[in-house]
Design an enzyme around this catalytic site. Structure first.
Site, PDB file in Angstrom:
ATOM      1  N   LYS A   1       5.673 -45.494  -8.866  1.00 55.23           N
ATOM      2  CA  LYS A   1       4.050 -45.439  -8.786  1.00 55.23           C
ATOM      3  C   LYS A   1       3.354 -46.222  -9.562  1.00 55.23           C
ATOM      4  O   LYS A   1       2.098 -46.007  -9.835  1.00 55.23           O
ATOM      5  CB  LYS A   1       4.916 -44.549 -10.923  1.00 55.23           C
ATOM      6  CG  LYS A   1       6.303 -43.833 -10.063  1.00 55.23           C
ATOM      7  CD  LYS A   1       5.896 -42.500  -8.761  1.00 55.23           C
ATOM      8  CE  LYS A   1       7.161 -42.480  -8.248  1.00 55.23           C
ATOM      9  NZ  LYS A   1       7.058 -41.652  -7.283  1.00 55.23           N
TER      10      LYS A   1
ATOM     11  N   ASP B   1       3.094 -38.003  -5.588  1.00 51.06           N
ATOM     12  CA  ASP B   1       4.046 -37.103  -6.526  1.00 51.06           C
ATOM     13  C   ASP B   1       4.089 -38.367  -7.649  1.00 51.06           C
ATOM     14  O   ASP B   1       4.106 -39.091  -7.767  1.00 51.06           O
ATOM     15  CB  ASP B   1       5.350 -37.540  -5.024  1.00 51.06           C
ATOM     16  CG  ASP B   1       6.154 -36.633  -5.409  1.00 51.06           C
ATOM     17  OD1 ASP B   1       7.714 -36.641  -5.830  1.00 51.06           O
ATOM     18  OD2 ASP B   1       6.036 -35.437  -6.562  1.00 51.06           O
ATOM     19  N   ASN B   2       4.987 -37.053  -8.392  1.00 50.66           N
ATOM     20  CA  ASN B   2       5.374 -38.144  -9.429  1.00 50.66           C
ATOM     21  C   ASN B   2       3.963 -37.984 -10.697  1.00 50.66           C
ATOM     22  O   ASN B   2       4.336 -39.026 -11.070  1.00 50.66           O
ATOM     23  CB  ASN B   2       6.645 -39.027  -9.033  1.00 50.66           C
ATOM     24  CG  ASN B   2       7.806 -38.693  -8.526  1.00 50.66           C
ATOM     25  OD1 ASN B   2       7.610 -39.104  -6.885  1.00 50.66           O
ATOM     26  ND2 ASN B   2       8.641 -37.964  -8.532  1.00 50.66           N
TER      27      ASN B   2
ATOM     28  N   GLU C   1      11.702 -32.394  -8.604  1.00 44.96           N
ATOM     29  CA  GLU C   1      12.847 -32.077  -7.567  1.00 44.96           C
ATOM     30  C   GLU C   1      14.166 -31.754  -8.125  1.00 44.96           C
ATOM     31  O   GLU C   1      14.757 -32.488  -8.965  1.00 44.96           O
ATOM     32  CB  GLU C   1      13.020 -33.202  -6.783  1.00 44.96           C
ATOM     33  CG  GLU C   1      13.393 -33.864  -6.553  1.00 44.96           C
ATOM     34  CD  GLU C   1      12.206 -35.467  -6.833  1.00 44.96           C
ATOM     35  OE1 GLU C   1      10.839 -34.787  -7.532  1.00 44.96           O
ATOM     36  OE2 GLU C   1      12.144 -36.475  -6.934  1.00 44.96           O
TER      37      GLU C   1
HETATM   38  O1  LIG Z   1      10.640 -38.076  -6.804  1.00 39.57           O
HETATM   39  C1  LIG Z   1      10.626 -38.993  -7.770  1.00 39.57           C
HETATM   40  C2  LIG Z   1      11.203 -39.536  -8.862  1.00 39.57           C
HETATM   41  C3  LIG Z   1      11.874 -40.044  -9.351  1.00 39.57           C
HETATM   42  C4  LIG Z   1      12.806 -40.156 -10.116  1.00 39.57           C
HETATM   43  C5  LIG Z   1      13.842 -40.926 -11.145  1.00 39.57           C
HETATM   44  C6  LIG Z   1      14.873 -40.658 -12.031  1.00 39.57           C
HETATM   45  C7  LIG Z   1      14.280 -39.922 -12.691  1.00 39.57           C
HETATM   46  F1  LIG Z   1      14.893 -39.178 -13.472  1.00 39.57           F
HETATM   47  C8  LIG Z   1      13.904 -39.028 -12.533  1.00 39.57           C
HETATM   48  C9  LIG Z   1      12.946 -38.595 -11.150  1.00 39.57           C
HETATM   49  C10 LIG Z   1      11.855 -41.423  -9.069  1.00 39.57           C
HETATM   50  C11 LIG Z   1      11.263 -41.742  -7.509  1.00 39.57           C
HETATM   51  C12 LIG Z   1      10.482 -42.561  -7.136  1.00 39.57           C
HETATM   52  N1  LIG Z   1      10.223 -42.668  -6.119  1.00 39.57           N
HETATM   53  C13 LIG Z   1       9.623 -41.504  -5.447  1.00 39.57           C
HETATM   54  N2  LIG Z   1       9.898 -40.630  -6.028  1.00 39.57           N
HETATM   55  C14 LIG Z   1      10.363 -40.490  -6.961  1.00 39.57           C
HETATM   56 MG   LIG Z   2       8.399 -38.875  -5.267  1.00 39.42          MG
END
Ligand SMILES: Oc1cc(-c2ccc(F)cc2)cc2cncnc12
Ligand SMILES: [Mg+2]
Length: 214
Positions: A144, A169-170, A199
């Protein structure tokens, strides 16, 4: 040596998915990661947002930052028109062969090129080494804190053109505050937020679309 979670995901796809059928590969990964082991695929709910933005962009050349197991590469590549191509950058050497195998099972190897390394090292090579002119669509789904600097790098390398669409995303979880601040405060981007969920979880998340105005 014990298998990794990503290897177990590949095993499940290899055993359960219909070869050459991208939808069955996506369904298999979503089933495995919602019922057996959580994994950081964009998933089915945010995947629908990704699908809609890819359809809107209808890209000839697309870039993804963060391949992981290839789930979003399959979501994107299955929607590409005949001569279109997706470049996907992944820095973790353990993920690359697994993503390649899963994309092969989906029958999409001809439409996806996985580039192993850090985005900041590969982005400056896209024009010279990979014959890219400009990017019609970019999916940001890697670390991120790299969203903003890599977006700036894409612009500096002349890879964005008027109307290039970025989707990140995120935005909420894990969160990308610097990126949001950057694109929302720069007049060169027209931003849209898409509320969703992390997700396979009930945790709030969101995606952000940023259209480059040139
Ligand atoms: O979609 C994602 C989710 C998470 C993530 C990890 C740990 C957690 F507790 C929650 C969410 C990490 C990511 C790293 N790179 C890309 N996409 C990601
Ligand atoms: Mg992601």
């Amino acid at each position: 040596m014990d298998q990794s979670k990503e290897q177990r995901i590949l095993n499940s796809v290899s055993y359960n998915a219909v070869k050459g059928d991208p939808e069955s590969v996506l369904d298999c990964i979503d089933k495995y990661c919602s019922q057996k082991e959580w994994a950081m695929n964009v998933g089915d709910e945010k995947g629908l947002i990704l699908d809609n933005v890819v359809k809107e962009a209808d890209p000839t050349t697309a870039l993804e930052l963060g391949t992981y197991c290839g789930y979003s590469a399959i979501r994107i590549a299955r929607l590409l028109k005949p001569k279109a191509h997706l470049f996907s950058i992944e820095f973790n050497p353990e993920f690359v062969p697994i993503a390649k195998e899963i994309i092969e099972i989906a029958g999409l190897s001809d439409k996806v090129t996985i580039l192993e390394g850090h985005a900041q090292d590969i982005i400056p090579q896209l024009k010279s080494k990979y014959d890219v002119d400009t990017l019609d669509f970019v999916f940001l789904d890697h670390w991120k804190e790299r969203y903003a600097p890599d977006t700036i790098l894409l612009e500096e390398c002349g890879l964005l053109r008027k109307g290039s669409i970025l989707l990140a995303d995120n935005i909420i979880y894990p969160g990308a505050p610097e990126f949001l601040e950057y694109i929302r405060n720069h007049k060169r981007f027209e931003c849209t937020n898409y509320p969703s969920h992390l997700e396979y979880m009930k945790v709030e998340d969101a995606m952000e679309k940023a259209v480059y105005l040139g």
